[in-house]
Scaffold this active site. Structure first.
Site, PDB file in Angstrom:
ATOM      1  N   ARG A 123      -2.959   7.101   6.526  1.00 18.11           N
ATOM      2  CA  ARG A 123      -2.535   6.539   7.805  1.00 18.11           C
ATOM      3  C   ARG A 123      -3.125   7.330   8.978  1.00 18.11           C
ATOM      4  NH1 ARG A 123       3.743   4.491   6.812  1.00 18.11           N
ATOM      5  NH2 ARG A 123       3.203   2.647   5.589  1.00 18.11           N
ATOM      6  N   SER A 124      -2.278   7.736   9.930  1.00 17.85           N
ATOM      7  CA  SER A 124      -2.807   8.335  11.161  1.00 17.85           C
ATOM      8  C   SER A 124      -3.354   9.739  10.982  1.00 17.85           C
ATOM      9  CB  SER A 124      -1.727   8.337  12.249  1.00 17.85           C
ATOM     10  OG  SER A 124      -1.586   7.044  12.792  1.00 17.85           O
ATOM     11  N   ALA A 125      -3.203  10.331   9.824  1.00 17.00           N
ATOM     12  CA  ALA A 125      -3.909  11.597   9.589  1.00 17.00           C
ATOM     13  C   ALA A 125      -5.413  11.378   9.704  1.00 17.00           C
ATOM     14  CB  ALA A 125      -3.544  12.166   8.223  1.00 17.00           C
TER      15      ALA A 125
END
Length: 389
Positions: A66-68
């Site tokens: 995801r946003s990593a």
């Protein structure tokens, strides 16, 4: 739960915390890796490869983070700056002329990186199929009027960060961002991470899904403030609209979605790949090449945004593309920089201690940033460093 892998002497608390994440916090399948001064000191995995299946997690199992992914995308722009190809203080429109519309003419590249561009939403959300088309995504965000004057405030660009960074990289280099990441960062660093999963690697990636912590672990779970929950429940709020810039939300197990390059949300990595990437940002890894110069590293973690986040509501701190240590995203220490993925994954570096960290899981939770499983592992790393001092 059988935990596999290795832990260097002095880092045994990390192994204990990792096992406890299965026993107490309900992890289904996960891995954690830690580097210190460019050498791996923790490499652990356990559970199942798929959140809904019995096949075991193996060395090299990868998951969507995801946003990593945003921390990986930010490194591309900073490396282009480091090479003299991108001016952080130049208007975005100097590289991307179509972006100079609707009040965005003065948006600087650094505003884009620090979530100050003012375009976290799309008036006309894109379907998952449209979002995967980088041309459509770039056109949509270029036409979008800002919801605040660019550069004057900050708010998390949950989905639009994909097209902002991806198109800028394409305009500067002539190459898609996923290809640039593979050839200029992942391969030189020896990191197993992809933005746009190649077909040859699809068998390594597990299925992900939403899970909940056991009730007995309720005291350890992250409970978002009421204001965050209320904002997300309001269809007209920036919070809901930012995450719904792609609507309906994509099926994260869909091979077509995984093959697309959406650097805000769909990177796929092993825990070792994420940790090794951050280790390469701050130093040489196993004698290999360092990615960031010391000056670029300081740019990455210099505070550019702080205070109430117009999208996430809570106070957030951002450097140039990276979340910084704070109440919204507690990391190892005051100088740490990195990025979480909503509901689980986390990668970061702490230059002062020489630590680089990666955690991936197939079971996502409702937390946005400070997932309790990752926080337990960070606490164990901190305890290990204290005992070794």
């Amino acid at each position: 739960m059988d935990v596999h892998g290795t832990v260097a002497e002095g880092f045994e608390p990390v192994g204990e915390a990792f096992a406890a994440n299965f026993d107490r916090l309900g992890d289904r399948g996960a891995a954690v890796a830690v580097y210190r001064d460019g050498h791996k000191v923790v490499d652990l995995w356990g559970g199942t490869k798929d959140v809904d299946g019995p096949a075991p997690w193996e060395r090299g199992t990868a998951q969507i983070v995801r946003s990593a992914t945003k921390g990986v995308a930010a490194a591309v722009l900073l490396l282009l700056h480091q090479r003299g190809e991108l001016d952080l203080d130049a208007p975005v429109g100097a590289y991307w002329p179509e972006y100079k519309t609707a009040g965005k003419e003065r948006t600087r590249v650094r505003d884009l990186l620090a979530h100050r561009a003012g375009v976290p939403v799309l008036e006309r959300p894109l379907t998952p199929e449209q979002a995967a088309d980088s041309v459509l995504g770039a056109a949509a965000v270029a036409a979008q009027p800002p919801v605040w004057e660019p550069g004057t405030d900050h708010g998390y660009h949950a989905q639009t960060y994909s097209w902002l960074t991806g198109e800028l990289v394409l305009r500067v280099t002539g190459r898609p961002i996923g290809e640039w990441i593979a050839r200029e960062m992942a391969e030189p660093a020896g990191a197993d991470l992809w933005v746009g999963l190649p077909e040859r690697e699809t068998g390594r990636a597990g299925r992900v899904g939403q899970t909940e912590a056991p009730r007995s672990a309720g005291a350890l779970r992250t409970r978002p403030k009421r204001s965050v929950a209320e904002a997300y429940a309001d269809p007209g709020s920036l919070t809901r609209r930012a995450f719904a810039a792609i609507s309906p939300l994509p099926d994260e197990n869909d091979p077509d979605y995984r093959a697309a390059a959406l650097p805000a949300s769909n990177g796929i990595a092993t825990a070792d790949g994420l940790a090794r990437f951050y280790a390469a940002l701050i130093g040489e890894v196993d004698g290999g090449r360092r990615l960031f110069t010391p000056a670029t590293m300081e740019l990455a973690r210099a505070e550019h945004s702080f205070g109430p986040d117009r999208v996430l509501v809570v106070n957030t701190r951002f450097g140039l593309g990276y979340m910084l240590h704070g109440s919204a995203s507690p990391l190892l220490g005051p100088g740490s920089f990195g990025h979480p993925g909503r509901g689980g994954a986390l990668g970061f570096a702490d230059p002062e201690s020489g630590i680089a960290f990666g955690y991936v899981t197939n079971g996502f939770r409702t937390s946005v940033t400070a997932d309790p499983r990752a926080q337990a592992l960070i606490g164990a790393v901190r305890a290990s460093l204290t005992s070794l001092a």
